[in-house]
Write a protein that holds these residues in place. Structure first.
Motif, PDB file in Angstrom:
ATOM      1  N   MET A 196      37.819  -0.828  30.423  1.00  0.00           N
ATOM      2  CA  MET A 196      38.758   0.114  30.991  1.00  0.00           C
ATOM      3  C   MET A 196      38.882   1.299  30.038  1.00  0.00           C
ATOM      4  O   MET A 196      39.079   1.138  28.856  1.00  0.00           O
ATOM      5  N   THR A 197      38.782   2.490  30.577  1.00  0.00           N
ATOM      6  CA  THR A 197      38.903   3.711  29.792  1.00  0.00           C
ATOM      7  C   THR A 197      40.352   3.943  29.422  1.00  0.00           C
ATOM      8  O   THR A 197      41.250   3.765  30.227  1.00  0.00           O
ATOM      9  N   ARG A 198      40.581   4.370  28.187  1.00  0.00           N
ATOM     10  CA  ARG A 198      41.937   4.674  27.718  1.00  0.00           C
ATOM     11  C   ARG A 198      42.353   6.043  28.239  1.00  0.00           C
ATOM     12  O   ARG A 198      41.653   7.029  28.023  1.00  0.00           O
ATOM     13  N   ARG A 199      43.442   6.095  28.938  1.00  0.00           N
ATOM     14  CA  ARG A 199      43.999   7.348  29.429  1.00  0.00           C
ATOM     15  C   ARG A 199      45.416   7.484  28.910  1.00  0.00           C
ATOM     16  O   ARG A 199      46.036   6.503  28.543  1.00  0.00           O
ATOM     17  N   GLN A 200      45.914   8.698  28.914  1.00  0.00           N
ATOM     18  CA  GLN A 200      47.302   8.906  28.552  1.00  0.00           C
ATOM     19  C   GLN A 200      48.179   8.170  29.564  1.00  0.00           C
ATOM     20  O   GLN A 200      47.888   8.173  30.754  1.00  0.00           O
ATOM     21  N   ASP A 202      43.791  11.540  37.453  1.00  0.00           N
ATOM     22  CA  ASP A 202      43.030  11.493  36.197  1.00  0.00           C
ATOM     23  C   ASP A 202      42.257  10.198  35.987  1.00  0.00           C
ATOM     24  O   ASP A 202      41.745   9.966  34.894  1.00  0.00           O
ATOM     25  N   GLY A 203      42.191   9.363  37.001  1.00  0.00           N
ATOM     26  CA  GLY A 203      41.406   8.140  36.875  1.00  0.00           C
ATOM     27  C   GLY A 203      42.170   6.922  37.360  1.00  0.00           C
ATOM     28  O   GLY A 203      43.340   7.006  37.739  1.00  0.00           O
ATOM     29  N   PRO A 204      41.491   5.780  37.353  1.00  0.00           N
ATOM     30  CA  PRO A 204      42.088   4.543  37.864  1.00  0.00           C
ATOM     31  C   PRO A 204      43.361   4.155  37.113  1.00  0.00           C
ATOM     32  O   PRO A 204      43.500   4.436  35.918  1.00  0.00           O
ATOM     33  N   ARG A 205      44.261   3.501  37.830  1.00  0.00           N
ATOM     34  CA  ARG A 205      45.527   3.030  37.260  1.00  0.00           C
ATOM     35  C   ARG A 205      45.848   1.650  37.811  1.00  0.00           C
ATOM     36  O   ARG A 205      45.520   1.324  38.944  1.00  0.00           O
ATOM     37  N   VAL A 232      41.849   5.634  48.728  1.00  0.00           N
ATOM     38  CA  VAL A 232      42.015   4.877  47.482  1.00  0.00           C
ATOM     39  C   VAL A 232      41.151   3.627  47.545  1.00  0.00           C
ATOM     40  O   VAL A 232      41.032   2.994  48.593  1.00  0.00           O
ATOM     41  N   SER A 233      40.550   3.294  46.414  1.00  0.00           N
ATOM     42  CA  SER A 233      39.812   2.030  46.316  1.00  0.00           C
ATOM     43  C   SER A 233      40.599   1.076  45.429  1.00  0.00           C
ATOM     44  O   SER A 233      41.341   1.501  44.534  1.00  0.00           O
ATOM     45  N   ARG A 234      40.439  -0.202  45.684  1.00  0.00           N
ATOM     46  CA  ARG A 234      41.117  -1.257  44.920  1.00  0.00           C
ATOM     47  C   ARG A 234      40.043  -2.118  44.294  1.00  0.00           C
ATOM     48  O   ARG A 234      39.184  -2.654  44.991  1.00  0.00           O
ATOM     49  N   THR A 235      40.075  -2.252  42.967  1.00  0.00           N
ATOM     50  CA  THR A 235      39.082  -3.048  42.252  1.00  0.00           C
ATOM     51  C   THR A 235      39.771  -4.203  41.549  1.00  0.00           C
ATOM     52  O   THR A 235      40.677  -3.987  40.742  1.00  0.00           O
ATOM     53  N   VAL A 236      39.333  -5.422  41.872  1.00  0.00           N
ATOM     54  CA  VAL A 236      39.850  -6.615  41.199  1.00  0.00           C
ATOM     55  C   VAL A 236      38.839  -6.978  40.120  1.00  0.00           C
ATOM     56  O   VAL A 236      37.686  -7.285  40.419  1.00  0.00           O
ATOM     57  N   HIS A 237      39.275  -6.931  38.861  1.00  0.00           N
ATOM     58  CA  HIS A 237      38.390  -7.232  37.742  1.00  0.00           C
ATOM     59  C   HIS A 237      38.365  -8.737  37.477  1.00  0.00           C
ATOM     60  O   HIS A 237      39.369  -9.424  37.664  1.00  0.00           O
ATOM     61  N   VAL A 291      43.983  -5.616  38.469  1.00  0.00           N
ATOM     62  CA  VAL A 291      43.588  -4.805  39.624  1.00  0.00           C
ATOM     63  C   VAL A 291      43.824  -3.341  39.283  1.00  0.00           C
ATOM     64  O   VAL A 291      44.845  -2.987  38.701  1.00  0.00           O
ATOM     65  N   GLU A 292      42.867  -2.518  39.637  1.00  0.00           N
ATOM     66  CA  GLU A 292      43.008  -1.076  39.429  1.00  0.00           C
ATOM     67  C   GLU A 292      42.833  -0.349  40.762  1.00  0.00           C
ATOM     68  O   GLU A 292      42.050  -0.759  41.613  1.00  0.00           O
ATOM     69  N   TYR A 293      43.568   0.742  40.884  1.00  0.00           N
ATOM     70  CA  TYR A 293      43.467   1.610  42.054  1.00  0.00           C
ATOM     71  C   TYR A 293      42.886   2.937  41.592  1.00  0.00           C
ATOM     72  O   TYR A 293      43.219   3.427  40.516  1.00  0.00           O
ATOM     73  N   ALA A 294      42.016   3.516  42.408  1.00  0.00           N
ATOM     74  CA  ALA A 294      41.376   4.788  42.067  1.00  0.00           C
ATOM     75  C   ALA A 294      41.186   5.609  43.330  1.00  0.00           C
ATOM     76  O   ALA A 294      41.087   5.063  44.438  1.00  0.00           O
ATOM     77  N   LEU A 295      41.136   6.913  43.160  1.00  0.00           N
ATOM     78  CA  LEU A 295      40.831   7.784  44.289  1.00  0.00           C
ATOM     79  C   LEU A 295      39.358   7.662  44.636  1.00  0.00           C
ATOM     80  O   LEU A 295      38.503   7.622  43.751  1.00  0.00           O
TER      81      LEU A 295
END
Length: 120
Positions: free
Chosen positions: A1-5, A39-42, A72-77, A84-88
């Protein structure tokens, strides 16, 4: 997972122009969710910070509606730490420009919108 603010808790304070838009991008909270994902997945818990006025149930419904609409896409890691992350999606990203225009319009007409709301 990328580090975002982290998302700021006051990202959508009471004076946010988006609250005065006379039209909606999806449901009541969709535009705010889209802005949070800009700004990316959350993760869900990250979205809850600036969207603290939204109940978890309603936020879930909004995310599901955006997912059904292809925005929006939903990704289950596999790793439970990532959850779970949500992304545009690409289609969701295409909403950013009209959303920016709508927010700029609301900011420009802020006083008129408040006056109209007070009259009703």
């Amino acid at each position: 997972m990328t580090r975002r603010q982290p998302l700021p808790p006051d990202m959508f304070d009471e004076l946010c122009p988006s609250s005065l838009l006379p039209f909606r991008f999806g449901d009541k909270w969709a535009a705010l969710v889209i802005r949070c994902l800009e700004d990316g997945p959350r993760r869900f818990s990250e979205l809850r910070v600036p969207l603290h006025r939204v109940t978890p149930k309603v936020l879930t419904q909004s995310l599901r509606g955006l997912e059904r609409g292809g925005l929006v896409s939903r990704t289950v890691h596999a790793d439970p730490k990532l959850g779970v992350e949500y992304a545009l999606t690409q289609l969701g990203r295409s909403m950013l420009e009209p959303l920016d225009s709508a927010c700029a319009w609301a900011a420009e007409h802020w006083d008129e919108l408040l006056d109209a709301r007070d009259r009703s």
